[in-house]
Design a protein around this motif. Structure first.
Motif, PDB file in Angstrom:
ATOM      1  N   GLY A  65       0.797  -1.218   0.000  1.00  0.00           N
ATOM      2  CA  GLY A  65       0.000   0.000   0.000  1.00  0.00           C
ATOM      3  C   GLY A  65       0.832   1.270   0.000  1.00  0.00           C
ATOM      4  N   ARG A  66       2.127   1.152   0.251  1.00  0.00           N
ATOM      5  CA  ARG A  66       2.995   2.336   0.256  1.00  0.00           C
ATOM      6  C   ARG A  66       4.036   2.273  -0.855  1.00  0.00           C
ATOM      7  N   PHE A  67       4.513   1.090  -1.160  1.00  0.00           N
ATOM      8  CA  PHE A  67       5.547   0.913  -2.183  1.00  0.00           C
ATOM      9  C   PHE A  67       4.928   0.283  -3.426  1.00  0.00           C
ATOM     10  N   ALA A  68       5.469   0.630  -4.567  1.00  0.00           N
ATOM     11  CA  ALA A  68       5.028   0.028  -5.822  1.00  0.00           C
ATOM     12  C   ALA A  68       6.251  -0.191  -6.704  1.00  0.00           C
ATOM     13  N   MET A  69       6.318  -1.379  -7.242  1.00  0.00           N
ATOM     14  CA  MET A  69       7.454  -1.723  -8.110  1.00  0.00           C
ATOM     15  C   MET A  69       6.974  -1.788  -9.549  1.00  0.00           C
ATOM     16  N   SER A  70       7.776  -1.279 -10.449  1.00  0.00           N
ATOM     17  CA  SER A  70       7.432  -1.328 -11.868  1.00  0.00           C
ATOM     18  C   SER A  70       8.709  -1.540 -12.674  1.00  0.00           C
ATOM     19  N   ARG A  71       8.532  -1.865 -13.926  1.00  0.00           N
ATOM     20  CA  ARG A  71       9.693  -2.073 -14.787  1.00  0.00           C
ATOM     21  C   ARG A  71       9.426  -1.474 -16.161  1.00  0.00           C
ATOM     22  N   ASP A  72      10.503  -1.041 -16.792  1.00  0.00           N
ATOM     23  CA  ASP A  72      10.453  -0.535 -18.153  1.00  0.00           C
ATOM     24  C   ASP A  72      11.487  -1.328 -18.934  1.00  0.00           C
ATOM     25  N   ASN A  73      11.033  -2.336 -19.632  1.00  0.00           N
ATOM     26  CA  ASN A  73      11.963  -3.212 -20.342  1.00  0.00           C
ATOM     27  C   ASN A  73      12.715  -2.471 -21.448  1.00  0.00           C
ATOM     28  N   ALA A  74      12.100  -1.470 -22.015  1.00  0.00           N
ATOM     29  CA  ALA A  74      12.773  -0.704 -23.071  1.00  0.00           C
ATOM     30  C   ALA A  74      13.982   0.044 -22.522  1.00  0.00           C
ATOM     31  N   LYS A  75      13.946   0.362 -21.240  1.00  0.00           N
ATOM     32  CA  LYS A  75      15.046   1.088 -20.602  1.00  0.00           C
ATOM     33  C   LYS A  75      15.884   0.193 -19.706  1.00  0.00           C
ATOM     34  N   ASN A  76      15.566  -1.098 -19.682  1.00  0.00           N
ATOM     35  CA  ASN A  76      16.284  -2.030 -18.803  1.00  0.00           C
ATOM     36  C   ASN A  76      16.303  -1.529 -17.357  1.00  0.00           C
ATOM     37  N   THR A  77      15.180  -1.037 -16.926  1.00  0.00           N
ATOM     38  CA  THR A  77      15.130  -0.385 -15.618  1.00  0.00           C
ATOM     39  C   THR A  77      13.924  -0.856 -14.818  1.00  0.00           C
ATOM     40  N   VAL A  78      14.140  -1.047 -13.533  1.00  0.00           N
ATOM     41  CA  VAL A  78      13.032  -1.266 -12.616  1.00  0.00           C
ATOM     42  C   VAL A  78      13.025  -0.123 -11.604  1.00  0.00           C
ATOM     43  N   TYR A  79      11.857   0.131 -11.088  1.00  0.00           N
ATOM     44  CA  TYR A  79      11.678   1.238 -10.153  1.00  0.00           C
ATOM     45  C   TYR A  79      11.027   0.726  -8.878  1.00  0.00           C
ATOM     46  N   LEU A  80      11.317   1.423  -7.811  1.00  0.00           N
ATOM     47  CA  LEU A  80      10.608   1.192  -6.567  1.00  0.00           C
ATOM     48  C   LEU A  80      10.098   2.551  -6.105  1.00  0.00           C
ATOM     49  N   HIS A  81       8.795   2.732  -6.250  1.00  0.00           N
ATOM     50  CA  HIS A  81       8.164   3.970  -5.831  1.00  0.00           C
ATOM     51  C   HIS A  81       7.782   3.821  -4.367  1.00  0.00           C
ATOM     52  N   MET A  82       8.321   4.669  -3.548  1.00  0.00           N
ATOM     53  CA  MET A  82       8.107   4.568  -2.110  1.00  0.00           C
ATOM     54  C   MET A  82       7.367   5.809  -1.620  1.00  0.00           C
ATOM     55  N   ASN A  83       6.204   5.584  -1.074  1.00  0.00           N
ATOM     56  CA  ASN A  83       5.377   6.680  -0.577  1.00  0.00           C
ATOM     57  C   ASN A  83       5.190   6.552   0.933  1.00  0.00           C
ATOM     58  N   ASN A  84       4.844   7.652   1.542  1.00  0.00           N
ATOM     59  CA  ASN A  84       4.591   7.664   2.980  1.00  0.00           C
ATOM     60  C   ASN A  84       5.716   6.944   3.738  1.00  0.00           C
TER      61      ASN A  84
END
Length: 120
Positions: A65-84
């Motif tokens: 509910g606070r963190f969200a993980m995503s990936r962009d294969n075109a950029k060879n990148t994953v993200y960890l969006h951290m809120n609150n």
């Protein structure tokens, strides 16, 4: 596969932060990706993972509910969006990659960590 994580920093409780992990090498799109964290004096723990086959994501209970993980294969990148963010989120965060492992800790490839410090 070489991984480089960045985006950490010093923030206040309640703030947001986005971590990025860039992968070099081939076949990034067929690697499961994970985020782990290690607080001072504690073991490294699973935080989140994204499965390459269907994009499913998994999180440890304390960040749901606070963190969200995503990936962009075109950029060879994953993200960890951290809120609150909370002080207990303070840790060195590591990204990892593996063609098979998703929820376990024995990922094959690891990046260097990026420090996240959350002040109260």
């Amino acid at each position: 596969v070489q991984l480089q994580a960045f985006g950490g920093g010093l923030v206040q409780a309640g703030d947001s932060l986005r971590l990025s992990c860039v992968a070099s090498g081939r076949s990034f799109s067929i690697y499961n990706m994970g985020w782990f964290r290690q607080a001072p004096g504690k073991e490294r723990k699973f935080v989140a993972a994204i499965v390459w086959s269907d994009g499913s994501t998994y999180y440890r209970d304390s960040v749901k509910g606070r963190f969200a993980m995503s990936r962009d294969n075109a950029k060879n990148t994953v993200y960890l969006h951290m809120n609150n963010l909370k002080p207990e989120d303070t840790a060195v965060y590591y990204c990892a990659a593996d063609p098979i492992v998703a929820l376990a800790t024995n990922y094959r490839y690891w990046g260097q960590g990026t420090l996240v410090t959350v002040s109260s």
